[in-house]
Write a protein that holds these residues in place. Structure first.
Motif, short mmCIF file in Angstrom:
data_model
loop_
_atom_site.label_atom_id
_atom_site.label_comp_id
_atom_site.label_asym_id
_atom_site.label_seq_id
_atom_site.Cartn_x
_atom_site.Cartn_y
_atom_site.Cartn_z
N VAL A 1 0.54 -1.12 -0.20
CA VAL A 1 0.37 -0.28 0.55
C VAL A 1 0.87 1.23 0.14
CG1 VAL A 1 -1.68 1.49 1.00
CG2 VAL A 1 -2.20 -1.38 1.09
N GLN A 2 0.94 2.14 -1.13
CA GLN A 2 1.43 3.86 -0.71
C GLN A 2 0.08 4.61 -1.36
OE1 GLN A 2 4.34 4.84 -3.66
NE2 GLN A 2 2.72 4.99 -4.95
N LYS A 3 0.26 5.02 0.55
CA LYS A 3 -0.69 6.23 0.24
C LYS A 3 -2.39 5.48 0.30
CE LYS A 3 1.82 10.11 -1.28
NZ LYS A 3 1.88 11.79 -1.97
N ASP A 4 -2.92 5.75 -1.01
CA ASP A 4 -4.78 5.45 -1.05
C ASP A 4 -4.82 4.52 -2.09
OD1 ASP A 4 -4.28 6.98 -3.29
OD2 ASP A 4 -6.27 8.13 -3.17
N ARG A 5 -3.46 3.81 -2.93
CA ARG A 5 -3.38 2.77 -3.42
C ARG A 5 -2.73 0.85 -2.94
NH1 ARG A 5 -0.09 5.48 -8.25
NH2 ARG A 5 1.07 6.14 -6.58
N VAL A 6 -3.24 0.33 -4.03
CA VAL A 6 -2.26 -1.18 -3.15
C VAL A 6 -2.08 -1.19 -4.71
CG1 VAL A 6 -5.05 -2.32 -3.66
CG2 VAL A 6 -3.10 -3.04 -2.52
N LEU A 7 -1.03 -2.02 -5.06
CA LEU A 7 -0.90 -3.22 -5.26
C LEU A 7 -1.40 -4.46 -5.96
CD1 LEU A 7 1.71 -2.32 -7.86
CD2 LEU A 7 3.06 -3.57 -6.64
N LEU B 1 -3.80 0.91 6.26
CA LEU B 1 -2.41 1.73 6.14
C LEU B 1 -2.00 2.72 4.92
CD1 LEU B 1 -0.87 -1.11 6.46
CD2 LEU B 1 0.93 -1.03 5.06
N GLY B 2 -3.40 2.79 4.37
CA GLY B 2 -3.84 3.62 3.56
C GLY B 2 -3.61 5.34 3.66
#
Length: 158
Positions: A17-23, A150-151
């Motif tokens: 999770v990076q900021k408001d995105r999930v890979l 984690l967002g």
């Protein structure tokens, strides 16, 4: 990839999770959107497997999120606990015990593994509904939960 056992293997799944995105990645063989991950090899522990799989499949270096017991003693090393565990069927005669981790990117440059994936992409919660093919209920639930927990993480990679 050789299996450790013919009936059941341990596998890791890592929701980065990076900021408001999930890979997520579109798995070439399975034709499904999945988190990064794979088998735990005989010579590694689950943490090592999670970090290796993310690095191999995405080019990213990550930090696993979770609690590590605060002790060290001869012959014992505390590991970060997976956020969740599941068991899922791969085919009629084989299952995986899934160790589900959350992680945050720490470095590297995002690139997909052409051997394993058609695509890799960062998805917001609303974009999860738009993916084609659609997510399995389990992957969608884990992705949404990882984003919720984690967002607010900061930092930009890839």
């Amino acid at each position: 990839m050789a299996h450790i056992h013919e009936r059941i293997d341990f596998a890791v799944a890592v929701f980065v999770v990076q900021k408001d995105r999930v890979l997520l990645c579109l798995h070439r063989e399975l034709q499904q959107w999945l988190p990064l991950g794979g088998h735990v090899e005989l010579d590694e522990d689950p943490e090592e497997a999670a970090l290796r799989e993310v690095r191999e499949e995405s080019g990213l270096e990550v930090e696993l999120w979770g609690e590590r017991p605060p002790f060290r003693s001869p012959g014992t090393r505390a590991l970060i606990a997976p956020r969740f565990l599941d068991i899922h069927t791969i085919n009629p005669t084989h299952q995986h015990i899934g160790l589900i981790y959350w992680a945050r990117p720490q470095g590297g440059q995002l690139r997909g593994s052409r051997q394993e994936h058609h695509a890799v992409r960062w998805c917001t919660a609303s974009e999860l509904e738009e993916l084609q093919p659609g997510l399995s209920p389990a992957v969608e639930w884990y992705a949404r939960r990882a984003l919720a927990e984690l967002g607010s993480a900061s930092g930009a990679i890839g």
